[in-house]
Enzyme design. Structure first.
Site, mmCIF file in Angstrom:
data_model
loop_
_atom_site.group_PDB
_atom_site.id
_atom_site.type_symbol
_atom_site.label_atom_id
_atom_site.label_comp_id
_atom_site.label_asym_id
_atom_site.label_seq_id
_atom_site.Cartn_x
_atom_site.Cartn_y
_atom_site.Cartn_z
ATOM 1 N N TYR A 118 0.861 -1.184 0.000
ATOM 2 C CA TYR A 118 0.000 0.000 0.000
ATOM 3 C C TYR A 118 0.893 1.227 0.000
ATOM 4 O O TYR A 118 1.637 1.467 0.949
ATOM 5 C CB TYR A 118 -0.886 -0.035 1.240
ATOM 6 C CG TYR A 118 -1.929 1.055 1.351
ATOM 7 C CD1 TYR A 118 -2.198 1.965 0.328
ATOM 8 C CD2 TYR A 118 -2.693 1.165 2.518
ATOM 9 C CE1 TYR A 118 -3.164 2.937 0.460
ATOM 10 C CE2 TYR A 118 -3.668 2.130 2.660
ATOM 11 C CZ TYR A 118 -3.902 3.020 1.631
ATOM 12 O OH TYR A 118 -4.868 3.983 1.760
ATOM 13 N N LYS A 133 -1.839 -1.268 -3.810
ATOM 14 C CA LYS A 133 -2.930 -0.334 -3.573
ATOM 15 C C LYS A 133 -2.347 1.074 -3.587
ATOM 16 O O LYS A 133 -1.375 1.351 -2.888
ATOM 17 C CB LYS A 133 -3.598 -0.609 -2.228
ATOM 18 C CG LYS A 133 -4.712 0.376 -1.891
ATOM 19 C CD LYS A 133 -5.296 0.125 -0.502
ATOM 20 C CE LYS A 133 -6.387 1.142 -0.191
ATOM 21 N NZ LYS A 133 -6.937 0.988 1.186
#
Length: 308
Positions: free
Chosen positions: A146, A171
């Site tokens: 992420y 992400k």
């Protein structure tokens, strides 16, 4: 096909048919974890048939959970999902602590991990890659990195991440589409990307234009009806419907969210309570909306539900 690739393939297939759910974590008024309320709330999230459930992540206040609370959150999510959807558990902090959370997630039956940004320090690119590598090597579970805040990978780094056997995707929380396009073109086709900016629907069309249609939806945590209506309109190419939802709900929600730090979670939890969902308050360091903001949020929520 290896297990990480199987998980990536399943996620890719499901992300084409629904949003990614990031459920809230239920607390009592005294701030204690409330497993019974969390289980009841989670059932509503699963009934809306999201593409996957990301337990104990940012919206779920991972940063405020003890290790034992975290284990219970992930275990309950796995039990309630019962194999219907993939369960991805959040991990974070430094790699050594992240590895402990990863171990608990594996014990609880999670299908994969979301590695959130490390704590406190800015780091060079090789250090960011090594952080992901150390966590990946400590777990058999597939892992999604992420990037947000002070974690931002360049194309060369994503190329290295994609070579780690159980790192399956990224992400993105930055919203820099030029840079993100470079990352996507560098990674192999099997590598997953999804839009993870706050209130991701605001940028969903832009992400889709560069080949990243999948996104997380914080709105799903309190109004799956609105979230699903937007996803359906977006994927059907109903541009006027998308505009109506953005103009009538999402844009004013973002304007309210941007008033104070932490409202990306606090407002979501407040909206869930307004709908009678058993989630309780946020934990410090987050703070609750003011009475005036709650009144605005209530009217905005009603307007959004009227639209769908």
């Amino acid at each position: 096909m290896t297990e990480p690739l199987q998980t990536a393939a399943r996620l890719r297939e499901r992300m084409a048919a629904g949003v990614l759910s990031f459920p809230l974590t239920s607390f009592t008024e005294d701030g204690e974890f409330d497993p019974g309320s969390f289980r009841a709330y989670l059932r509503g999230q699963l009934d809306a048939n999201p593409a996957a459930v990301f337990a104990a992540c940012g919206t779920g206040e991972f940063f405020s959970l003890t290790l034992d609370e975290y284990s219970e959150v992930v275990r309950i999510t796995v039990e309630e999902a019962a194999g219907r959807v993939p369960v991805i558990a959040g991990v974070g902090y430094g790699w050594a602590i992240a590895a402990q959370y990863a171990s608990r997630a594996a014990e609880a039956g999670a299908d994969g991990l979301l590695l959130m940004p490390h704590y406190l320090v800015k780091a060079p690119m090789d250090g960011l890659v090594e952080q992901v590598r150390k966590v990946a090597e400590a777990t058999p579970l597939p892992l999604i990195a992420y990037q947000r805040d002070y974690v931002s990978f360049d194309a060369a780094a994503v190329g290295l991440l994609a070579k780690i056997p159980n790192v399956i995707g990224l992400k993105d929380g930055h919203g820099d589409l030029d840079q993100l396009q470079r990352l996507r073109l560098t990674a192999p086709e099997s590598f997953l990307f999804f839009n993870g900016v706050a209130t991701a629907e605001m940028q969903a069309r832009a992400y889709a234009s560069i080949g990243i249609p999948a996104y997380s939806s914080a709105v799903h945590a309190f109004a799956p009806e609105i979230s699903k209506a937007f996803f359906t309109a977006l994927h059907a190419g109903e541009q006027s419907r998308v505009d109506d939802l953005l103009r009538g709900f999402y844009q004013p929600f973002v304007e309210l969210r941007d008033r104070r730090a932490g409202y990306a979670v606090s407002l979501v939890k407040a909206a869930a309570r307004l709908r009678g969902l058993p989630v309780g308050p946020v934990r410090a360091p987050l703070s609750e909306p003011t009475p005036e903001e709650l009144t605005t949020l209530k009217a905005l929520l009603a307007a959004g539900l009227d639209l769908v």
